[in-house]
Design an enzyme around this catalytic site. Structure first.
Site, short mmCIF file in Angstrom:
data_model
loop_
_atom_site.label_atom_id
_atom_site.label_comp_id
_atom_site.label_asym_id
_atom_site.label_seq_id
_atom_site.Cartn_x
_atom_site.Cartn_y
_atom_site.Cartn_z
N PRO A 64 -49.51 8.51 -18.41
CA PRO A 64 -50.91 8.72 -18.78
C PRO A 64 -51.77 7.62 -18.17
O PRO A 64 -51.34 6.47 -18.07
CB PRO A 64 -50.89 8.65 -20.31
CG PRO A 64 -49.65 7.91 -20.67
CD PRO A 64 -48.67 8.17 -19.56
N HIS A 65 -52.96 7.98 -17.74
CA HIS A 65 -53.85 7.01 -17.12
C HIS A 65 -55.29 7.44 -17.30
O HIS A 65 -55.58 8.62 -17.47
CB HIS A 65 -53.52 6.83 -15.64
CG HIS A 65 -53.51 8.12 -14.88
ND1 HIS A 65 -52.43 8.96 -14.88
CD2 HIS A 65 -54.44 8.71 -14.10
CE1 HIS A 65 -52.70 10.02 -14.13
NE2 HIS A 65 -53.92 9.89 -13.65
#
Length: 154
Positions: free
Chosen positions: A65-66
């Site tokens: 996730p980013h």
């Protein structure tokens, strides 16, 4: 760029149980606040918004996730090892137990992409993932992530 440049020791945790992706994002937001002084709600909202564009579960039990956050000053990472794998809507439909979250400034541009590529390369290494899954100590996990990378070209 090396993993050691973006991942602080206190940003590495082992989580015994996480019941949902939303709960995981909440944990990541709280860690981003504790470790990097970022607004937890902004981080959580940005991760959820990014996940809405497409799942960040890349397969083989790994999620990346980013998000870009207004308050971030540089690319920063958080690593979680989940003792109980979590359904993450990954591309291979397998549950996730290794999560490397990247938080970047809105203006990060290429640095964000370089960090994402670096983390992806690191976690593509089956030997590194096996070591990560075999250890429950945060300091050991940090060492595995940072020492392994220092022997590779970034």
């Amino acid at each position: 760029m090396q993993v050691a440049n973006i991942l602080k020791l206190d940003a590495v945790k082992v989580i015994a149980s996480c019941t949902s992706k939303k709960r995981l994002f909440h944990d990541l937001g709280e860690l981003a606040h504790t470790c990097y002084g970022l607004n937890a709600t902004e981080v959580i909202d940005a991760l959820i918004e990014r996940e809405g564009l497409g799942p960040t579960g890349v397969g083989h039990g790994i999620a990346l996730p980013h998000a870009r956050i207004p308050g971030a000053t540089k690319v920063q990472g958080i690593f979680l090892r989940l003792e109980k794998p979590l359904n993450f809507d990954s591309v291979d439909r397998q549950p996730v137990d290794l999560v490397f979250c990247l938080i970047a400034p809105e203006s990060a541009g290429v640095d964000h992409l370089k960090a994402l590529a670096l983390v992806s390369r690191t976690l593509r290494d089956e030997a590194i993932c096996a070591k990560l899954r075999a250890n429950s100590d945060a300091a050991t996990l940090h060492t595995i992530l940072t020492a392994e990378q220092s022997s590779q070209a970034a």
